[in-house]
Motif scaffolding. Structure first.
Motif, PDB file in Angstrom:
ATOM      1  N   THR B  98       0.831  -1.214   0.000  1.00 12.86           N
ATOM      2  CA  THR B  98       0.000   0.000   0.000  1.00 12.86           C
ATOM      3  C   THR B  98       0.859   1.255   0.000  1.00 12.86           C
ATOM      4  N   LYS B  99       2.000   1.240  -0.690  1.00  4.64           N
ATOM      5  CA  LYS B  99       2.806   2.457  -0.760  1.00  4.64           C
ATOM      6  C   LYS B  99       2.043   3.497  -1.561  1.00  4.64           C
ATOM      7  N   LYS B 100       1.952   4.678  -1.000  1.00  6.03           N
ATOM      8  CA  LYS B 100       1.130   5.694  -1.629  1.00  6.03           C
ATOM      9  C   LYS B 100       1.767   6.205  -2.918  1.00  6.03           C
ATOM     10  N   LYS B 101       3.044   6.099  -3.025  1.00  9.49           N
ATOM     11  CA  LYS B 101       3.695   6.703  -4.183  1.00  9.49           C
ATOM     12  C   LYS B 101       3.624   5.817  -5.410  1.00  9.49           C
ATOM     13  N   GLU B 102       3.275   4.560  -5.241  1.00 15.43           N
ATOM     14  CA  GLU B 102       3.261   3.659  -6.383  1.00 15.43           C
ATOM     15  C   GLU B 102       1.841   3.486  -6.866  1.00 15.43           C
ATOM     16  N   ASP B 103       1.695   3.519  -8.198  1.00 13.40           N
ATOM     17  CA  ASP B 103       0.387   3.284  -8.793  1.00 13.40           C
ATOM     18  C   ASP B 103       0.198   1.840  -9.203  1.00 13.40           C
ATOM     19  N   VAL B 104       1.326   1.209  -9.448  1.00 14.24           N
ATOM     20  CA  VAL B 104       1.267  -0.144 -10.006  1.00 14.24           C
ATOM     21  C   VAL B 104       2.045  -1.062  -9.089  1.00 14.24           C
ATOM     22  N   VAL B 105       1.491  -2.206  -8.850  1.00 12.00           N
ATOM     23  CA  VAL B 105       2.289  -3.202  -8.137  1.00 12.00           C
ATOM     24  C   VAL B 105       2.436  -4.422  -9.056  1.00 12.00           C
ATOM     25  N   ARG B 106       3.698  -4.873  -9.100  1.00 15.16           N
ATOM     26  CA  ARG B 106       3.969  -6.062  -9.897  1.00 15.16           C
ATOM     27  C   ARG B 106       4.267  -7.179  -8.904  1.00 15.16           C
ATOM     28  N   VAL B 107       3.375  -8.124  -8.886  1.00 15.50           N
ATOM     29  CA  VAL B 107       3.525  -9.197  -7.910  1.00 15.50           C
ATOM     30  C   VAL B 107       3.875 -10.487  -8.629  1.00 15.50           C
ATOM     31  N   LEU B 108       4.658 -11.296  -7.972  1.00 10.92           N
ATOM     32  CA  LEU B 108       4.912 -12.654  -8.420  1.00 10.92           C
ATOM     33  C   LEU B 108       4.112 -13.567  -7.495  1.00 10.92           C
ATOM     34  N   VAL B 109       3.175 -14.304  -8.084  1.00 13.60           N
ATOM     35  CA  VAL B 109       2.371 -15.199  -7.261  1.00 13.60           C
ATOM     36  C   VAL B 109       2.581 -16.626  -7.733  1.00 13.60           C
ATOM     37  N   THR B 110       2.361 -17.541  -6.839  1.00 14.90           N
ATOM     38  CA  THR B 110       2.455 -18.943  -7.204  1.00 14.90           C
ATOM     39  C   THR B 110       1.216 -19.655  -6.699  1.00 14.90           C
ATOM     40  N   ARG B 111       0.852 -20.660  -7.476  1.00 16.88           N
ATOM     41  CA  ARG B 111      -0.250 -21.508  -7.036  1.00 16.88           C
ATOM     42  C   ARG B 111      -0.005 -22.902  -7.554  1.00 16.88           C
ATOM     43  N   LYS B 112      -0.756 -23.825  -7.006  1.00 15.28           N
ATOM     44  CA  LYS B 112      -0.496 -25.220  -7.315  1.00 15.28           C
ATOM     45  C   LYS B 112      -0.731 -25.521  -8.778  1.00 15.28           C
ATOM     46  N   SER B 113      -1.749 -24.858  -9.336  1.00 12.20           N
ATOM     47  CA  SER B 113      -2.101 -25.208 -10.715  1.00 12.20           C
ATOM     48  C   SER B 113      -0.976 -24.851 -11.679  1.00 12.20           C
ATOM     49  N   LEU B 114      -0.145 -23.870 -11.275  1.00 11.53           N
ATOM     50  CA  LEU B 114       0.964 -23.493 -12.153  1.00 11.53           C
ATOM     51  C   LEU B 114       1.964 -24.636 -12.254  1.00 11.53           C
TER      52      LEU B 114
END
Lengths: 604, 141
Positions: B98-114
């Motif tokens: 929730t950094k106020k200065k960033e508009d975009v967050v790039r997340v790396l997520v993992t899940r079992k189906s991957l």
């Protein structure tokens, strides 16, 4: 007498090998002793009374159960149809009794009797179930459909009935030889005599020199006086502790003598005798003048007596306090079982312990509640009718027939469990309905009665004088409405033989007097109480200890013995208590710390 | 997804780019996170290994930016804008997202189906290269 018995023994023994499970001598003795009970019970009333008053039943065999059962009439409401010895047993005062005397007497008596019974061939009874399958029993012709009638022991038709009369005559002779009252009191009398002698001895030691040769005694000042005082107090303590320990009425008479007590009695006797011996030789003969020495001698006797009493205390009272064995007691008729912890005891003492607990722990034995209803059981056997097409009265056929029936019944599909289930449910429902009715009636009846307060007399109006009753009348007054409900309930739970109308009214009176609620009044009837509740205390109870090992042997693992009464028995199994290994673990009080386990969710 | 301390953690991750949505004063992403090294891992319904203290997506608001970007419920977040999310406290994770200065967050997520998809594709086509936004990342622990 003895030769007669030996002759009978030799005549009658050989044809009965099937009745001894092993050929060992102990079993032989066992069955011999067991069977001798029969003629005694059948003899004249006086004999049976005398015999039971002695309280010696010495039975070690399993063979006599069937026999004994047939001899006695079915249990009456007292649950004890045979008059047994009274509560005061002759082991009462100073019960370091000489069991040897009684033991010797009994052995002698039994020897004269066991042989003659052997002649009663037709008497031995087996349950019909066993006899059907017992192919090699030689008694087929004796058993027919009326076996119940022919197997009572009073068979006047048997040739051997003469031996029966002989026997009763013999026993009568023997018991007439010594008046009955004497026998009971011999053992405590001996104990008392020995005790008195040992108490008087020190005083005699002191008194005799004074009486006989007072003038030539050395004067003895302060040390003697000190010894006098200590002697007096020690004697007083001895007296008190003897009273406290040994002068209690005994609760039971044991079949064999109590080893520890005999040991102690012998010890005391030897001790006192040796002191007297030394006294006679060293003091009386040479007319010893050193009086201080004599007083010291008497004081040492008293010291030693105190130590013997300490030994007695430890052996008789203290040693068996630490629990070492767990006894499992199971009643043979309905399977009620309990577990008791006892210490190191001999079998007979353990039996007494068990019986003490039995009367207050076990619910009363109700023969009416036992078996499956006849309607269910007889269905199994009566479904097949077997027709005998060949010749009648052939023994092979009868056993074959019964075997066929049993096999067929086993093959048939068995639905009796269903019926049992439904019948059980039905009976339970009936009991619950009657119980509900009873409780409501009793509660209502109790509301009719109130305790009369003194103030009421002043405030109650003269127009309605309330009749003041004592508890008995009050009980009778409120018994009437509840009588029917009570009777129906008792019938449903088959307790009606244990509670007569009189007993119910007196119990009601008791409850009213003590301000009990209706529930408290009913607790006696809603649950079968311990046997003690139904006993009348003026009679003793006769039990038979059946054991494979001698009853003075101490308990050890895996032993089994049983205590038999007329219609049921208690089977006792011995297991040792496990050895405990206690380990320690120290917990620091500061080590009790806790953390919160969270799982929070945040939306972003 | 359990880890052995000192050994690198290997996972098949998907890169997701979420545009923050402005709602009045706040920039929201439209999902909720749970987990963290200060939380109780046994109560996490989405993790396979109940000692996994990672950050998981526990709820996605329908129609929100996260759903549009392809985030799914039960995903474990491995990185946010380059910041590691496998060994952080719950609050740290919230702050990084929730950094106020960033508009975009790039997340790396993992899940079992991957993982299963990769195995499946490797199995059927051994030489097929997996494209798209799925990539193997080695995350040093």
């Amino acid at each position: 007498m003895l030769t007669l018995s030996i002759i009978y023994l030799s005549l009658c023994l050989p044809p009965h090998p099937p009745f001894f499970s092993q050929g060992s001598k102990i079993d032989f003795l066992r069955s011999k002793v067991d069977l001798l009970r029969l003629p005694l019970a059948l003899s004249s009333k006086s004999i049976s009374n005398c015999k039971s008053q002695l309280g010696v039943v010495w039975d070690k065999g399993g063979l006599g159960t069937g026999v004994a059962r047939k001899l006695h009439p079915p249990p009456t409401t007292d649950m004890d149809n045979e008059s047994t010895y009274s509560g005061y047993s002759y082991k009462s005062s100073h019960s370091r009794s000489s069991r040897k005397h009684r033991e010797r007497r009994d052995r002698h008596r039994s020897k004269t009797r066991d042989g003659s019974f052997r002649g009663e061939k037709s008497v031995v009874i087996q349950a019909p179930g066993e006899s059907l399958l017992d192919a090699d029993s030689p008694r087929e012709d004796d058993r027919d459909d009326n076996w119940g009638e022919t197997t009572t022991v009073v068979t006047g038709t048997s040739v051997d009935s003469i031996s029966n009369e002989d026997l009763t005559r013999l026993s009568k002779d023997l018991e007439d030889s010594l008046p009955l009252g004497c026998r009971r009191y011999i053992s405590p009398a001996l104990g008392v005599v020995l005790g008195l002698i040992s108490l008087i001895t020190p005083l005699a030691f002191l008194a005799i020199p004074q009486i006989l040769w007072r003038d030539s005694l050395d004067p003895c000042g302060t040390p003697c006086e000190g010894l006098y005082i200590s002697l007096a107090f020690k004697l007083l303590i001895l007296l008190f502790s003897t009273w406290a320990l040994f002068l209690r009425p005994a609760r039971a008479t044991l079949p064999r003598f109590f080893v520890f007590r005999c040991l102690l009695l012998a010890l005391v006797f030897l001790f006192v005798a040796s002191y007297w011996l030394f006294y006679g030789v060293r003091v009386l003969e040479p007319r010893e003048t050193d009086y201080r020495g004599i007083v010291g001698y008497a004081a040492s006797l008293v010291d030693a007596l105190l130590f013997i009493q300490y030994l007695a205390l430890v052996l008789l009272e203290v040693r068996h306090l630490q629990p070492a064995f767990c006894l499992k007691v199971v009643r043979s008729t309905d399977g009620v079982s309990r577990f008791y912890n006892v210490g190191h005891l001999s079998i007979q003492r353990a039996a007494v312990c068990v019986l003490d607990q039995y009367y207050s722990d076990f619910p009363v034995y109700n023969p009416a509640l036992l078996n499956l209803p006849k309607s269910i059981l007889t269905k199994k056997m009566s479904a097949f009718k077997v027709y005998n097409l060949g010749e009648e009265n052939s023994t092979n056929n009868s056993t074959g027939q019964s075997r066929a029936m049993i096999a067929a019944a086993a093959r048939r599909r068995d639905n009796s469990h269903n019926e049992y289930y439904y019948e059980e449910a039905e009976v339970e429902r009936k009991v619950r309905k009657r119980k509900a009715r009873l409780v409501v009636t009793v509660e209502e009846a109790f509301t009719h009665i109130r305790r009369h307060q003194e103030e009421d007399a002043a405030t109650s109006s003269p127009k309605h004088p309330r009749e003041v009753m004592d508890p008995r009348e009050a009980a009778q007054a409120i018994f009437a409405p509840m009588a029917r409900a009570m009777q129906k309930y008792l019938r449903a739970t088959r307790q009606q033989t244990y509670h007569s109308m009189e007993s119910i009214i007196s119990h009601l009176q008791f409850c009213i007097t003590h301000n009990m609620t209706p529930r408290a009044f009913l607790e006696r009837y809603l649950a079968p109480g311990p046997t003690l509740q139904y006993l009348d205390n003026n009679r003793g109870r006769q039990w038979t200890l059946v054991s494979e090992e001698p009853v003075t042997a101490s308990l050890c693992q895996g032993q089994v013995f049983s205590l038999r009464r007329l219609d049921f028995s208690l089977v006792v199994t011995v297991t040792p208590l496990p050895f405990l290994r206690l380990a320690e673990e120290f917990i620091d009080p500061k080590s009790h710390k806790f953390v919160m386990k969270l799982q929070s969710e945040t939306s972003v | 997804m359990s880890f052995v301390p000192g050994q690198p953690v290997t996972a098949v991750v998907q890169r997701i780019e979420i545009q923050k949505l402005r709602q009045g004063e706040n920039l929201i992403l439209g999902f909720s996170i749970g987990g963290g090294i200060d939380q109780d891992p046994g109560q996490n319904p989405f993790s396979e290994d109940k000692s996994d203290k990672g950050i998981y997506v526990t709820r996605i608001s329908p129609g929100g930016p996260a759903e549009l970007a392809g985030l799914r419920i039960g995903d474990k977040i491995m990185q946010v804008n380059g910041w590691d999310m496998t060994m952080v406290t719950h609050d740290d994770a919230r702050k990084k997202l929730t950094k106020k200065k960033e508009d975009v967050v790039r997340v790396l997520v993992t899940r079992k189906s991957l993982e299963e998809a990769v195995k499946h594709s490797k199995g059927t086509h051994p030489k097929h290269e997996c494209g798209g936004s799925t990539s193997m990342h080695r995350l040093m622990q």
